[in-house]
Design a protein around this motif. Structure first.
Motif, short mmCIF file in Angstrom:
data_model
loop_
_atom_site.label_atom_id
_atom_site.label_comp_id
_atom_site.label_asym_id
_atom_site.label_seq_id
_atom_site.Cartn_x
_atom_site.Cartn_y
_atom_site.Cartn_z
N ALA A 186 -9.43 -1.77 0.24
CA ALA A 186 -10.32 -0.54 1.09
C ALA A 186 -11.39 -1.62 2.31
CB ALA A 186 -9.95 0.88 0.95
N LEU A 211 -2.01 -3.44 -5.20
CA LEU A 211 -3.44 -3.04 -4.28
C LEU A 211 -4.04 -5.02 -4.56
CD1 LEU A 211 -4.64 0.58 -3.90
CD2 LEU A 211 -2.44 -0.76 -2.74
N LEU A 232 -5.01 4.74 2.06
CA LEU A 232 -5.58 3.89 0.99
C LEU A 232 -6.21 5.27 0.51
CD1 LEU A 232 -6.04 0.24 0.69
CD2 LEU A 232 -5.02 1.84 -0.35
N ARG A 233 -7.23 5.38 2.29
CA ARG A 233 -8.23 7.27 2.33
C ARG A 233 -7.82 8.42 1.83
NH1 ARG A 233 -11.33 5.51 7.85
NH2 ARG A 233 -12.72 3.58 7.09
N GLY A 241 -7.27 5.93 -2.64
CA GLY A 241 -7.52 4.68 -3.44
C GLY A 241 -8.94 4.09 -2.45
N SER A 242 -10.05 4.17 -1.17
CA SER A 242 -11.21 3.73 -0.83
C SER A 242 -11.86 2.84 -1.50
CB SER A 242 -11.67 4.69 0.11
OG SER A 242 -12.26 5.82 -0.18
N CYS A 298 0.88 4.77 -3.03
CA CYS A 298 0.64 5.54 -2.73
C CYS A 298 1.86 6.74 -2.99
CB CYS A 298 0.22 5.81 -0.97
SG CYS A 298 -1.64 4.84 -0.60
N SER A 340 -2.62 0.67 7.21
CA SER A 340 -2.56 0.50 5.33
C SER A 340 -3.96 1.62 4.76
CB SER A 340 -2.79 -0.30 5.02
OG SER A 340 -0.88 -1.13 5.26
N HIS A 369 -10.80 0.66 -3.78
CA HIS A 369 -10.70 -0.41 -4.26
C HIS A 369 -11.01 -2.06 -3.17
CE1 HIS A 369 -7.26 -3.49 -4.95
NE2 HIS A 369 -7.22 -2.76 -6.32
N VAL A 386 0.87 -1.21 0.19
CA VAL A 386 0.07 -0.08 0.07
C VAL A 386 0.79 1.23 -0.09
CG1 VAL A 386 -1.46 1.62 1.81
CG2 VAL A 386 -2.06 -1.06 1.43
#
Length: 573
Positions: free
Chosen positions: A123, A66, A112-113, A117-118, A54, A108, A120, A50
């Motif tokens: 998440a 991911l 993502l948030r 990328g939340s 990112c 992680s 995906h 992650v």
């Protein structure tokens, strides 16, 4: 953030370590290696993927990383038991062990948030894993001091990513643990006195809790421990562990383990000496690329340049009174004297106690005397372990550290007539050395004692070591264990990596650096044993074990009563 403010060297090192770790994880994923991993290893791999996805440290990651994370999360889900805690390892259904993984997974999810990328699938997988684990962490207990802070850090990270309704319960549980007080003494040592757990658990955990709940006093505690670490730092780049109450009393811990706490406190507190230590830690390599890379994603300020570095004074001395440890740094040598074994009080070898019988260490450049121990053949009670250390400083600037121990064993008289049992059935009792059906507490005992006093006088030239033994007439062996890789001359070879010094001086040399051991005043009475050997004591020997030192071993032997005087001096090319 201005480009000039960035520590480009640090960021470049992180990017390089992250790339190597990502490549290794992706390569593993081509096979079935992930299926056999424990939960902590799976969570670490998710975190590194992650962080890379990112763009940590400028890494050019992709969404495919991911996708690998989704597969790893699936394996983690298989290891989540009915309580929501992760299974595996010898600590069963363990809240603190699960907390290590939850810390990685919560970071992680937050990465993502923040990277949008939340959406995906990873998440959602992480949200489900964390939601299932939360009740067990909120209600769960611990069994070591550092677990409180690892568990509290996990709860704090959950607080940061949990729905609003769940946060009060998480905050309340963290406060409940913190209310016990951080277990750090006036010298900056945590109660376990462990470099390993300070570096990997207590310091990073307390810094996370401090950030999330705005508790600057926790940063104060970490700063005090880092102050102590500077004085525990040895010339070989490791942190002294002879005083530890945990596993690392048997192995070295490099300063690299302290990298991120050193950088953080150096920056926020403007500490030039901690900046110097952070540079040294970075030069040793990045041990945990996932942790460091995630830190850069979640805390961009971590990439900022540190204050101008300033090395601590080379000549300095620190007494850690409660731990019974003295560390003396000189321009050419470093001496460590340890008298803080827990054995004197607890009379047992146990996990969670400081058990090491090493009472002196001496560094002279590349020449290292890793351990000096005093072994005795006295009722299987093992080597000399002092239960305290007294320090005196004279007007000339020399410091003398005194260590002492009295041990005893007993022979027992017959029971009084009124205590007889016609069937000969007496209580099975632990005598202190062993157990027997002898009802020892009701017998008169004839004590046999052995008194030992060790004085180490630290001077600009090295160490003057005086050893006095009195009491029972038994053999003793002073063992000096040098780090492998050098050459020993001037002593009688015993075969293998073993030598005996009967008179004069022996020299241990590595690349021109040397330690000379001079026998100034030798024992009056020779030992009866044909060859010297280390006696670990009944607690080890009964189980077929030993805590014997390794390396190139030099022995001085004798018989009680005895006075022994040695000089240790170091020299450089």
């Amino acid at each position: 953030m201005a480009k000039a403010d960035i520590d480009a060297h640090f960021v470049g090192q992180v990017r390089q370590a992250l790339a190597a770790r990502v490549d290794a994880v992706v390569e593993e994923g081509a096979g079935d290696a992930w299926r056999g991993l424990q939960h902590r290893h799976l969570a670490e791999r998710i975190k590194v993927l992650v962080a890379a996805a990112c763009g940590a440290a400028g890494y050019a990651g992709g969404a495919d990383l991911l996708d690998h994370g989704v597969r790893l999360a699936g394996h983690l889900r298989e290891l989540q038991g009915p309580s929501g805690l992760f299974t595996g390892g010898d600590n069963v259904d363990s809240p603190p062990d699960s907390a290590f993984s939850v810390n990685d997974l919560a970071d992680s999810l937050l990465m993502l948030r923040r990277a949008e990328g939340s959406a995906h699938p990873l998440a959602k997988e992480l949200e489900h894993l964390l939601a299932a684990a939360t009740p067990g962490l909120v209600s769960g207990g611990v069994h070591t001091p550092n677990h409180r802070w690892e568990l509290s850090a996990a709860l704090a990270r959950l607080f940061r990513v949990a729905p609003e309704a769940a946060r009060p319960e998480l905050a309340s549980r963290v406060e409940q643990w913190l209310a016990e007080g951080v277990d750090i003494d006036g010298d900056g040592l945590y109660s376990e006195r462990s470099a390993n757990y300070a570096a990997f658990v207590s310091n990073p955990s307390l810094l996370a809790i401090a950030e999330i709940f705005d508790r600057p006093e926790l940063v104060d505690a970490v700063e005090r421990n880092l102050d102590a670490t500077l004085d525990l730092l040895l010339p070989d780049g490791t942190v002294e562990t002879v005083l530890s109450r945990r596993q690392d009393q048997r192995f070295p811990v490099t300063l690299s383990a302290y990298l991120m706490p050193l950088r953080h406190v150096a920056r926020v507190r403007g500490r030039a000496d901690l900046a110097w230590a952070a540079d040294l830690a970075l030069a040793q390599g990045i041990l945990m690329p996932a942790e460091v890379a995630a830190h850069l994603v979640l805390h961009p300020d971590a990439a900022l340049a540190l204050p101008a570095a300033a090395e601590p004074a080379r000549t300095r001395q620190r007494l850690f009174g409660a731990a019974g440890l003295l560390v003396d740094h000189r321009p050419a040598t470093t001496t460590v004297v340890f008298g803080g074994s827990d054995y004197a009080r607890h009379r047992r070898i146990r996990s969670g106690l400081a058990n090491s019988p090493t009472f002196l260490r001496f560094f002279a450049g590349a020449a290292v005397l890793d351990s000096v121990r005093l072994s005795r053949t006295f009722f299987g009670l093992g080597p000399f372990r002092a239960g305290g250390l007294a320090v005196q400083r004279d007007a000339g600037g020399a410091t003398t550290a005194t260590l002492a121990e009295t041990v005893s064993a007993a022979y027992y008289q017959p029971l009084a007539r009124q205590d007889h049992d016609a069937a000969g059935d007496y209580h099975l009792v632990d005598e202190g050395r062993f157990s027997a059906a002898m009802d020892f507490g009701r017998r008169t005992a004839d004590e046999v004692t052995l008194d030992t006093m060790v004085r180490a006088r630290l001077t600009a030239e090295g160490v003057e070591l005086d050893v006095d033994l009195g009491g029972a007439s038994v053999d003793w062996v002073l063992e000096l264990a040098f780090r492998p890789g050098g050459t020993v001359t001037g002593a009688r070879p015993l075969g293998g990596d073993r030598w005996q010094l009967d008179a004069g001086a022996a020299r241990y040399e590595v690349d021109g650096h040397a330690i000379t051991v001079t026998l100034v005043d030798g024992p009056d009475t020779p030992a009866l044993a044909a060859e010297p050997s280390y006696e670990p004591g009944e607690e080890y020997r009964y189980l077929g074990g030993t805590d014997a030192a390794t390396g190139q071993l030099l022995y001085v032997t004798g018989r009680v009563p005895a006075h022994l005087r040695l000089l240790l001096t170091g020299s450089a090319p």
